[in-house]
Design a protein around this motif. Sequence first.
Motif, PDB file in Angstrom:
ATOM      1  N   MET A 220      53.399  40.393  36.757  1.00 16.69           N
ATOM      2  CA  MET A 220      52.379  39.938  35.813  1.00 16.69           C
ATOM      3  C   MET A 220      52.827  40.117  34.366  1.00 16.69           C
ATOM      4  SD  MET A 220      49.577  38.546  36.522  1.00 16.69           S
ATOM      5  CE  MET A 220      48.540  37.705  35.322  1.00 16.69           C
TER       6      MET A 220
ATOM      7  N   LEU B 270      52.880  42.878  32.821  1.00 13.26           N
ATOM      8  CA  LEU B 270      52.177  43.995  32.180  1.00 13.26           C
ATOM      9  C   LEU B 270      53.149  45.144  31.985  1.00 13.26           C
ATOM     10  CD1 LEU B 270      48.865  43.782  34.198  1.00 13.26           C
ATOM     11  CD2 LEU B 270      49.176  43.239  31.792  1.00 13.26           C
TER      12      LEU B 270
ATOM     13  N   PRO C 126      51.409  38.211  29.438  1.00 13.39           N
ATOM     14  CA  PRO C 126      50.543  38.222  30.624  1.00 13.39           C
ATOM     15  C   PRO C 126      49.562  37.047  30.656  1.00 13.39           C
ATOM     16  CG  PRO C 126      50.698  40.426  29.710  1.00 13.39           C
ATOM     17  CD  PRO C 126      51.443  39.522  28.769  1.00 13.39           C
TER      18      PRO C 126
ATOM     19  N   ALA D  87      49.108  34.285  33.601  1.00 17.35           N
ATOM     20  CA  ALA D  87      47.824  33.994  34.241  1.00 17.35           C
ATOM     21  C   ALA D  87      47.525  32.501  34.173  1.00 17.35           C
ATOM     22  CB  ALA D  87      46.715  34.798  33.570  1.00 17.35           C
TER      23      ALA D  87
ATOM     24  N   TYR E 217      45.638  38.298  38.972  1.00 12.76           N
ATOM     25  CA  TYR E 217      46.001  39.699  39.164  1.00 12.76           C
ATOM     26  C   TYR E 217      44.742  40.514  39.416  1.00 12.76           C
ATOM     27  CZ  TYR E 217      47.482  44.426  37.746  1.00 12.76           C
ATOM     28  OH  TYR E 217      47.713  45.771  37.680  1.00 12.76           O
TER      29      TYR E 217
ATOM     30  N   PRO F 230      43.792  44.295  39.761  1.00 13.90           N
ATOM     31  CA  PRO F 230      44.397  45.611  39.569  1.00 13.90           C
ATOM     32  C   PRO F 230      43.881  46.631  40.564  1.00 13.90           C
ATOM     33  CG  PRO F 230      42.713  45.269  37.941  1.00 13.90           C
ATOM     34  CD  PRO F 230      42.821  43.984  38.709  1.00 13.90           C
TER      35      PRO F 230
ATOM     36  N   GLY G  13      36.699  35.945  33.332  1.00 13.55           N
ATOM     37  CA  GLY G  13      37.793  35.424  34.146  1.00 13.55           C
ATOM     38  C   GLY G  13      37.865  33.909  34.200  1.00 13.55           C
TER      39      GLY G  13
ATOM     40  N   ARG H 162      36.278  38.033  39.994  1.00 16.01           N
ATOM     41  CA  ARG H 162      36.607  37.765  38.592  1.00 16.01           C
ATOM     42  C   ARG H 162      37.959  37.060  38.489  1.00 16.01           C
ATOM     43  NH1 ARG H 162      37.486  42.984  34.965  1.00 16.01           N
ATOM     44  NH2 ARG H 162      39.339  43.040  36.268  1.00 16.01           N
ATOM     45  N   THR H 163      38.929  37.512  39.293  1.00 16.13           N
ATOM     46  CA  THR H 163      40.242  36.877  39.255  1.00 16.13           C
ATOM     47  C   THR H 163      40.170  35.451  39.816  1.00 16.13           C
ATOM     48  OG1 THR H 163      41.318  39.011  39.428  1.00 16.13           O
ATOM     49  CG2 THR H 163      42.623  37.097  40.052  1.00 16.13           C
TER      50      THR H 163
END
Lengths: 233, 619
Positions: free
Chosen positions: A48, A50, A70, A74, A80, A82, A100, A146-147
């Motif tokens: 990702m 990060l 990142p 996306a 992603y 987490p 998101g 949300r993703t």
Amino acid sequence: MLEVERINSFYGKAHVLRDLSLSVPKSNVVALLGRNGAGKTTTLKSIMQLVRPTTGSITFQGRSIAGSQPHKVAKLGLGYVPEERRIFTDLTVAENLLVGKQPPREGAVTWSEDMLFDLFPNLAERRNNRGKALSGGEQQMLTIARTLMGNPSFVLLDEPSEGVAPVIVEQMARVIQQLKSEGLTVLLSEQNLHFAQAVADLVVIIESGVQVYNGTLAELNSHPEIRDAYLAA
Amino acid sequence: MEFFVAQILTGLANASSLFLVACGLSLIFGVTRIVNFAHGSLYMLGAYIGYSLMQVLPGGVGFWGSIILAGVAVGIIGVLIEMLVLRPVYRAPELFQLVATFGVILVIQDLTLIIWGPEDLLGPRAPGLRGVFRIMGEPIPKYDIVLLVITPFVALGLWYLITQTRLGVLVRAATQDREMVGALGVNQVWLFTGVFALGSALAGLGGALQLPKGGADLLMDFNILAPVFVVVVIGGMGSLPGAYLAAIIISVLNVFGVTYLPQSTLVLMFIVMIVVLMIRPYGLFGREEVAGEHGQVGEPEDPIKPASSRARLIIALGIAALAFLPLYGSSFSQVLATDVMIFCLFAASLHFLLGLGGLVSFGHAAYYGGGAYVAALLVTHLNSSMEIAFMLAPIGAGLAALAIGWVCLRLTGVYFAMLTLAFAQLLWSLVFQWGDVTGGDDGLVNIWPSDWLNETTVYFYFTMLFAIGGILVLRHIAHSPFGYALRAARDSKRQAETMGIDTHKVQLLAFGFAGLMGGLAGALFVFSKGSVFPNELEIARSFDALIVVFLGGVKTLAGGVVGAGFFKGIEETLTRFEYWRLVMGLLIIGVVILAPNGIVGSLRKFVRRLRGVSEGEGA
């Protein structure tokens, strides 16, 4: 669909990933297994961007993403989820989903709030509750939902079964199977072998940031010695 | 009763600008995690730009148009600052970003001086709103009533933006976890810029709106900072209703203070703040700051090692060279060296707190100036001998530091920092307002040392003894068990506590000790100059020390001293120019962007690279 080749990642001076390679074919679920501290989370974070790998290449759908931001990763369709859930606790469930939200993407399902509430019925009634009022399992569902609002074609799932009730783990497994049947590709990090058994096609095992096994789930099952050597009982 | 109502109305009107500036600051902090010290400067620019526009644009439309345009203009300036100064340092340690904003303050100060000149500007009256309304028989300026009516609408508009729009949702999400927002596909860069623009525009609006009441002057930038910090601390960082309520409380209180206890207005503000913090440590509507929870923590610090034998040799040679200065240097060079040593001690005392303790004090001038004033007051009012005054000054400063530290250490992070600044400003205003005792703006003069010391070379050695002695003591403590405990409390408070370290006590003692050493520097200062003025207590002096510590390098023990020498040298050179602040500001910004490890840190890195080894020596 995703090719990771010989990446090296560091946390400060700690060398976490060592020449790690792995590949995730389209519409497969790949389980990344390994003990606590083996480098699973770092692998997902490195993909990702990060965490920035210092060397090696990462290509997604033929495009190099190493060194990218990142948010750009996306935007290419990599979602992603987490490990620590990291939902926005001061925001409501609906607001979390709004963060998101991304435009529709060709070749991927376009999710709406209602579709996600069908997938996670528990969230529907919590729509206007703040994130901090949710239970651990609900928070985990919200992170995934949300993703999905970003309409990803590929999802990085970091230990979705960690710290949630068995009943939720089962629900999570059903959701992943459903997503896979809709064409989504998943790279999933896990310590829970049973959960991986239920969803994965392929397995990669890492130990101290080095790949030690790569094969199908069926092969792994026929080699219990590998399982015993690298995975917690 | 009538009078009472009138007072409250005036207070509500005064709250308007304060609210706008405070919520701009807290908005910017929420998303970018930067305490924008230049926020006061943006407020000042809003006033000046609004003033100039009002000269050109006629009538009521011109007046209100000017205010809005001033807000827009300052918003654009904010974007420029964000893009040019802050973007390159977002990845640098948080404290470096602060120093960058100090640089911006200096630049804006001089640019304002160049463009608008040194005179205070009297704000134009709002057309059609010149008179007063009679409310229950009491005269209230019409403009006050308008302000009072407008502010809730502005607040409502902001509230709508933050709670009801996607932008607002993103801002709130980023306030909590900006890395995650990025991972969800939101480009933080533009979110940051947008928030900076909005926050700056609010400050500009605040500045322009108060023109008819307060005009524009060059002190506005620092003068607004303390009340704004107090408002943000009382209201709770990031809370709009909190900022609004706190602005009203402070402003109403201030109006009553002016009427009943004219010399206590600023003190009152702090008393309220302390009471609020005792009951609600994170402000009325705030929540605990958890900065550093996600991806905010920088690289682990290199452990501090005792000086190598070579470093000791260099230090000894340096001290020897200094000791023989009277043999080869002029009298002026001795005076300069005295100044530099005093400043080094001052900076080293802050470095002790900041580098070892991780306690970012924005108000360290309180102890430096405080020490100087303790000595000066003793000499002036009690006719005390120089020796007694010199001894009591650090003790007084140390005690003040203990008291202030006791309150401030209830908080952490940015709240702590803001509170220390607010207290320093409290001390400054006490000295400034209490003219009968402190001489106010005229300062205290004729504070000379005893006869045996009243000679440049003798005083030079006297300073050397105490300044270098003090610095060595600070160094020694850094390597003592107390120093270990202090660093443990900095790196992991909880873990330190599980090991049986009373972190609160350790930090409080460190705060008191740093105050004591700052006070010693102040005492050396006052007897070397023979006088002291309130500017030894002001924000700018605290910033000088902070800049020095950052320039030198926070993570290195030698940082404070090297930075102080560098800073004094540059200041000495630059102050000969009229617009030295501009140059200094640009220089600071340059160092922050180009040498984010400070002078000592960057040199060390350079040396390491030359040697091609990964581990350097401690200094």
